[in-house]
Design a protein around this motif. Sequence first.
Motif, PDB file in Angstrom:
ATOM      1  N   UNK A 141       0.835  -1.198   0.000  1.00 26.32           N
ATOM      2  CA  UNK A 141       0.000   0.000   0.000  1.00 26.32           C
ATOM      3  C   UNK A 141       0.872   1.251   0.000  1.00 26.32           C
ATOM      4  N   UNK A 170      -7.295  -1.838  -2.486  1.00 33.35           N
ATOM      5  CA  UNK A 170      -6.469  -1.427  -1.350  1.00 33.35           C
ATOM      6  C   UNK A 170      -5.834  -0.062  -1.628  1.00 33.35           C
ATOM      7  N   UNK A 174      -6.811   4.572  -0.398  1.00 29.04           N
ATOM      8  CA  UNK A 174      -5.661   5.170   0.293  1.00 29.04           C
ATOM      9  C   UNK A 174      -5.227   6.434  -0.460  1.00 29.04           C
ATOM     10  N   UNK A 257       5.678   0.968   5.247  1.00 29.58           N
ATOM     11  CA  UNK A 257       4.718   0.650   6.315  1.00 29.58           C
ATOM     12  C   UNK A 257       4.494  -0.833   6.619  1.00 29.58           C
ATOM     13  N   UNK A 258       4.561  -1.708   5.616  1.00 22.68           N
ATOM     14  CA  UNK A 258       4.247  -3.119   5.859  1.00 22.68           C
ATOM     15  C   UNK A 258       5.365  -4.013   5.341  1.00 22.68           C
ATOM     16  N   UNK A 259       5.470  -5.212   5.913  1.00 18.96           N
ATOM     17  CA  UNK A 259       6.489  -6.160   5.493  1.00 18.96           C
ATOM     18  C   UNK A 259       5.817  -7.440   4.998  1.00 18.96           C
ATOM     19  N   UNK A 260       6.061  -7.775   3.750  1.00 18.25           N
ATOM     20  CA  UNK A 260       5.475  -9.004   3.203  1.00 18.25           C
ATOM     21  C   UNK A 260       6.333 -10.183   3.642  1.00 18.25           C
ATOM     22  N   UNK A 261       5.692 -11.193   4.212  1.00 22.62           N
ATOM     23  CA  UNK A 261       6.428 -12.344   4.735  1.00 22.62           C
ATOM     24  C   UNK A 261       6.302 -13.569   3.838  1.00 22.62           C
ATOM     25  N   UNK A 262       5.299 -13.592   2.975  1.00 22.05           N
ATOM     26  CA  UNK A 262       5.160 -14.756   2.102  1.00 22.05           C
ATOM     27  C   UNK A 262       3.800 -14.787   1.433  1.00 22.05           C
ATOM     28  N   UNK A 263       3.664 -15.703   0.478  1.00 26.95           N
ATOM     29  CA  UNK A 263       2.392 -15.850  -0.237  1.00 26.95           C
ATOM     30  C   UNK A 263       2.150 -17.330  -0.483  1.00 26.95           C
TER      31      UNK A 263
ATOM     32  N   UNK B 138      -1.433   5.713   9.537  1.00 24.05           N
ATOM     33  CA  UNK B 138      -0.986   4.413  10.041  1.00 24.05           C
ATOM     34  C   UNK B 138      -1.123   3.360   8.942  1.00 24.05           C
ATOM     35  N   UNK B 139      -0.383   2.236   9.066  1.00 20.52           N
ATOM     36  CA  UNK B 139      -0.501   1.205   8.032  1.00 20.52           C
ATOM     37  C   UNK B 139      -1.888   0.564   8.007  1.00 20.52           C
ATOM     38  N   UNK B 140      -2.249   0.001   6.853  1.00 27.15           N
ATOM     39  CA  UNK B 140      -3.505  -0.732   6.719  1.00 27.15           C
ATOM     40  C   UNK B 140      -3.188  -2.143   6.250  1.00 27.15           C
ATOM     41  N   UNK B 141      -3.911  -3.102   6.785  1.00 24.98           N
ATOM     42  CA  UNK B 141      -3.850  -4.470   6.269  1.00 24.98           C
ATOM     43  C   UNK B 141      -5.289  -4.852   5.947  1.00 24.98           C
ATOM     44  N   UNK B 154       3.968  -5.287  16.956  1.00 24.53           N
ATOM     45  CA  UNK B 154       3.667  -5.604  15.551  1.00 24.53           C
ATOM     46  C   UNK B 154       2.452  -6.507  15.467  1.00 24.53           C
ATOM     47  N   UNK B 158      -2.699 -12.968   7.988  1.00 25.79           N
ATOM     48  CA  UNK B 158      -2.826 -13.573   6.658  1.00 25.79           C
ATOM     49  C   UNK B 158      -3.995 -12.879   5.977  1.00 25.79           C
ATOM     50  N   UNK B 159      -3.733 -12.367   4.785  1.00 29.08           N
ATOM     51  CA  UNK B 159      -4.800 -11.635   4.096  1.00 29.08           C
ATOM     52  C   UNK B 159      -5.078 -12.240   2.725  1.00 29.08           C
ATOM     53  N   UNK B 167       1.018 -13.493   3.762  1.00 30.01           N
ATOM     54  CA  UNK B 167       1.393 -13.223   5.162  1.00 30.01           C
ATOM     55  C   UNK B 167       2.086 -11.883   5.175  1.00 30.01           C
ATOM     56  N   UNK B 168       1.695 -11.035   6.084  1.00 37.54           N
ATOM     57  CA  UNK B 168       2.251  -9.685   6.090  1.00 37.54           C
ATOM     58  C   UNK B 168       2.193  -9.143   7.509  1.00 37.54           C
ATOM     59  N   UNK B 169       3.149  -8.290   7.836  1.00 37.88           N
ATOM     60  CA  UNK B 169       3.132  -7.701   9.169  1.00 37.88           C
ATOM     61  C   UNK B 169       3.287  -6.192   9.068  1.00 37.88           C
ATOM     62  N   UNK B 170       2.892  -5.525  10.133  1.00 34.91           N
ATOM     63  CA  UNK B 170       3.015  -4.072  10.201  1.00 34.91           C
ATOM     64  C   UNK B 170       3.186  -3.674  11.654  1.00 34.91           C
TER      65      UNK B 170
END
Lengths: 398, 263
Positions: A141, A170, A174, A257-263, B138-141, B154, B158-159, B167-170
């Motif tokens: 985003x 998404x 924004x 802002x966000x960290x992708x960890x996997x798919x 702020x971040x959005x998921x 944090x 899972x989205x 899988x994503x974190x913020x």
Amino acid sequence: MPILIDVDKCNGCGLCSKKCPYGAVELQNGKAHVLDTCVDCGICVESCKQEAINQEAITRPVPDFSEYSGVWVVAEQYEGRLLGVAKELLTLGRGLADQLGQELCAVLLGNQVAHLAEELAAFGPTRIYLAEHPQLENYTTGAYTKALSDLIKAHKPNVLLIGATSQGRDLAPRLSARMNLGLTADCTGLDIDLETGLLHQTRPAFGGNIMATIISPYSRPQMATVRPGVFAANPAESGNRCEVVGCSVTLQPDDILTTILGLVKKDEHQANLEDAKIIVAGGRGLGSRQGMALVSELAEVLGGEVSGTRVAVENGWVPPERQIGQTGRSVRPELYIGCGISGALQHRVGILGSKYIVCINKDERAPLFQVADWGIIGDVHEVLPRLIKALKNREAGN
Amino acid sequence: MKILVLIKQVPDTAEVKLDAQTGNLIREGVDSIINPDDRHAIEAALQIKNSFGAHTSVLSMGPPQSVDAITEALAMGVDEGILLTDRIFAGADTWATSWILARAVKQAGPFDLVICGKQAIDGDTAHVGPQVAEFQGIPQLTYVEEIESVEDGRVTVRRAVDQGQQRVSASLPCLLTVVKEINQPRHARIDLLVKACSPKAPIKVWNAADLKVKAHQTGLAGSYTQVIKTFPPQIKRQGELFKADPQSAVELLLNRLTSHMAL
């Protein structure tokens, strides 16, 4: 303070003070007095029998948008492959650009995606803004909003179209909040009003029970999202002249802002409804999972995809990603066959783009018949086995 | 940990009908419900509260009767509610709605997590979550199907994305929008409902003055979009119906499909 009290006319009756929902009008020395808590709602103006209260009319100015020109399409790609919705939106955008007498441009965001320019050119843009950056490789985003808003600030488009994919849905809101832009979601009709030059954005609301046409007169670009499959793409045309403009992308770590960890990828075969040539859908009238099996068998014989209504999904006959209609999706196959589906409006709206619609239902009042090219009034449990058998015989005969 | 859930009271669109003569919506007799996705947002907040301990609030904007949605949320176990209601908020588009909500979030906050449903069934736009997140900075998921963890400042989720599940974190604070797959919302509890209906229930009601908002900034006047026309969907085709016995009907259908090259 836009609320004005004419102290000569005010007789101190206090009606305005009583009517004010905010306690923002007080009597001071026998005259009405407006406090800072006033929100300019105008209730006191209506309440005053002496006509002692006036409100300055604030006319909302339309800013000068003369610098804004061009129809932009965000050409979404995934892993270096162009999505179908990008082609659909360019085809749609071509018509809008012609109506406006303005340029059609594609915006291509990603990392090492320049090779897609040629493919894009075949769908009618005369310019491609190419924004490449390692941080744009996978959609986030933050990065995409920053990159796209910078491009908009620099080049000032008049119209911006974004596919209503998981990415576009998404990104668009924004961006709308970041740049203070009007935004219309999931448009099923887009047109230029020739008198005003404004984009008329038509979309379903209330679960498809009503259509609304919306304008964005106070901001540019006029921004709309469109679901995949709602509009058809023109066939690719080779030999179009198209300029590719490389754009520098500046991203700070704070932008992401966000960290992708996997798919975990979906099964490729799964739920490919947007691209399906033939869709067979089932609804309440099937009665059971066994009834749904007939739909699956028919789909298999035809080489089509299986889909279902909300009822079919809620009963667990088909997985949610195969739902058509409200909060589901729109499809435009060559042939759609609805089995045991009465046809709630949202489902009917979702299949409107189909070339041919067939309805099989024992209740001849089923609304789906109203939108069908051909219908069989009969019990799906009697009709489907015969239809499957006839198709198998045909195949064997060929 | 402080969690805020944004909820909306909506007409049950499954019951909305059109007046055949005027093309207008018939909303009389249609139930108002908590938007279905928002129930999942409430449940997500309550599960975090039950697991890790948290203070939970709901915020809703709407006409005065929207307080019923807040009451129901309290009866599900939410700690407190805020209703934003003012006639000058009426007619707000998604941008103007989110702007007011963001102002109220700021006033009521700070919160570590803001949770919303994916979208509301009356508009289906899915705009408000991301817009509020942006106004908060702020971040959005979005489209969260599972909250894996909320720890060490944090959130990891899972989205659902078109290509599969991401899988994503913020970092916190963060805004989540959740889909119905995330959980099974609990029912309201009678004892909590009785409390939530009492005059002492922890429900604040804020108007435009409480938020220091002027009429021209909000509602229709503060919106960037305008609805210029509504009309019933036009979706009629010329249909041919076969009423014969099933076998003949199937043959007639195949005949039409073949002659139109639809197979």
